[in-house]
Design an enzyme around this catalytic site. Structure first.
Site, PDB file in Angstrom:
ATOM      1  N   TYR A  45      -2.431  -2.978   6.413  1.00 41.55           N
ATOM      2  CA  TYR A  45      -2.812  -4.369   6.150  1.00 41.55           C
ATOM      3  C   TYR A  45      -3.980  -4.404   5.167  1.00 41.55           C
ATOM      4  O   TYR A  45      -4.023  -5.263   4.281  1.00 41.55           O
ATOM      5  CB  TYR A  45      -3.203  -5.072   7.452  1.00 41.55           C
ATOM      6  CG  TYR A  45      -2.047  -5.221   8.410  1.00 41.55           C
ATOM      7  CD1 TYR A  45      -1.059  -6.179   8.182  1.00 41.55           C
ATOM      8  CD2 TYR A  45      -1.939  -4.425   9.538  1.00 41.55           C
ATOM      9  CE1 TYR A  45       0.014  -6.322   9.058  1.00 41.55           C
ATOM     10  CE2 TYR A  45      -0.875  -4.568  10.423  1.00 41.55           C
ATOM     11  CZ  TYR A  45       0.092  -5.513  10.178  1.00 41.55           C
ATOM     12  OH  TYR A  45       1.149  -5.654  11.035  1.00 41.55           O
ATOM     13  N   ASN A  82       7.125 -13.319   8.943  1.00 41.86           N
ATOM     14  CA  ASN A  82       8.271 -12.919   8.133  1.00 41.86           C
ATOM     15  C   ASN A  82       9.567 -13.343   8.834  1.00 41.86           C
ATOM     16  O   ASN A  82       9.841 -12.879   9.934  1.00 41.86           O
ATOM     17  CB  ASN A  82       8.235 -11.399   7.944  1.00 41.86           C
ATOM     18  CG  ASN A  82       9.487 -10.842   7.316  1.00 41.86           C
ATOM     19  OD1 ASN A  82      10.265 -11.547   6.703  1.00 41.86           O
ATOM     20  ND2 ASN A  82       9.686  -9.548   7.493  1.00 41.86           N
ATOM     21  N   CYS A 122       8.562  -5.637   7.136  1.00 37.17           N
ATOM     22  CA  CYS A 122       7.209  -5.749   7.691  1.00 37.17           C
ATOM     23  C   CYS A 122       6.937  -4.644   8.711  1.00 37.17           C
ATOM     24  O   CYS A 122       5.775  -4.370   9.017  1.00 37.17           O
ATOM     25  CB  CYS A 122       6.986  -7.136   8.286  1.00 37.17           C
ATOM     26  SG  CYS A 122       8.182  -7.624   9.526  1.00 37.17           S
ATOM     27  N   HIS A 123       7.983  -3.983   9.188  1.00 36.97           N
ATOM     28  CA  HIS A 123       7.786  -2.863  10.119  1.00 36.97           C
ATOM     29  C   HIS A 123       7.114  -1.674   9.432  1.00 36.97           C
ATOM     30  O   HIS A 123       6.608  -0.783  10.102  1.00 36.97           O
ATOM     31  CB  HIS A 123       9.126  -2.431  10.746  1.00 36.97           C
ATOM     32  CG  HIS A 123      10.145  -1.957   9.767  1.00 36.97           C
ATOM     33  ND1 HIS A 123      10.974  -2.840   9.085  1.00 36.97           N
ATOM     34  CD2 HIS A 123      10.478  -0.716   9.337  1.00 36.97           C
ATOM     35  CE1 HIS A 123      11.778  -2.142   8.304  1.00 36.97           C
ATOM     36  NE2 HIS A 123      11.494  -0.856   8.424  1.00 36.97           N
ATOM     37  N   GLU A 158      14.164   5.422   9.675  1.00 34.06           N
ATOM     38  CA  GLU A 158      14.075   5.573   8.223  1.00 34.06           C
ATOM     39  C   GLU A 158      13.612   6.975   7.834  1.00 34.06           C
ATOM     40  O   GLU A 158      14.074   7.520   6.836  1.00 34.06           O
ATOM     41  CB  GLU A 158      13.160   4.490   7.639  1.00 34.06           C
ATOM     42  CG  GLU A 158      13.806   3.115   7.734  1.00 34.06           C
ATOM     43  CD  GLU A 158      12.962   1.983   7.188  1.00 34.06           C
ATOM     44  OE1 GLU A 158      11.790   2.211   6.804  1.00 34.06           O
ATOM     45  OE2 GLU A 158      13.480   0.847   7.130  1.00 34.06           O
TER      46      GLU A 158
END
Length: 163
Positions: free
Chosen positions: A91, A114, A122-123, A149
């Site tokens: 952030y 979001n 946003c994760h 991912e």
């Protein structure tokens, strides 16, 4: 006309809301399977691409997104889309990229609002100390998505992110 459809993912039920060929929202639901309300060819394509993502064969989505928010929120959501698959940012880094460290809370708030989970990633935003912080879908989902991912790209899962 708005089209609503549902996709049962490995991390819970997702509601798909679209208008014509644009995705308006992709949200986690904490409910049982719902029946589709006016699905479309486009919502079917969203489901197909989500299936490919969750099965590990798709890392990038090719769908038109149309999230609705304030100018600042939309700027943050655009920034989120530049975070590469398998990578994270903080952030604080986002606030600096927006030109002012003082907007860190506003950036975090925009992140939390979001409307298009997963596709606007946003994760991939974590705390400056590497910890998992805030995720509207629940931290367990954030952890799952980040690990998914990492595995999809053949990278070892970075355990320090998930403690």
């Amino acid at each position: 006309m708005t089209h609503t459809d549902y996709y049962s993912s490995p991390i819970g039920l997702l509601e798909i809301r679209a208008k014509e060929d644009q995705l308006l929202a992709l949200s986690f639901l904490e409910e049982e399977q719902k029946s589709s309300v006016n699905p479309s060819d486009f919502t079917q394509e969203v489901k197909k691409q989500l299936e490919e993502y969750f099965s590990g064969v798709r890392s990038e989505f090719t769908l038109a997104l149309a999230p609705q928010g304030t100018e600042f929120q939309e700027k943050v959501w655009q920034m989120l889309q530049t975070i590469p698959v398998g990578q994270t940012t903080s952030y604080l880094t986002m606030a600096r990229q927006l030109g002012d460290e003082k907007v860190i809370r506003a950036a975090a708030s925009a992140n939390g609002k979001n409307p298009i989970a997963i596709l606007i990633p946003c994760h991939r935003v974590i705390g400056s100390d590497g910890s998992l912080t805030g995720y509207a879908g629940g931290l367990w989902r954030k952890k799952w998505l980040l690990e998914h991912e990492q595995k999809m790209l053949g990278k070892p899962v970075q355990a320090s992110l998930f403690e």
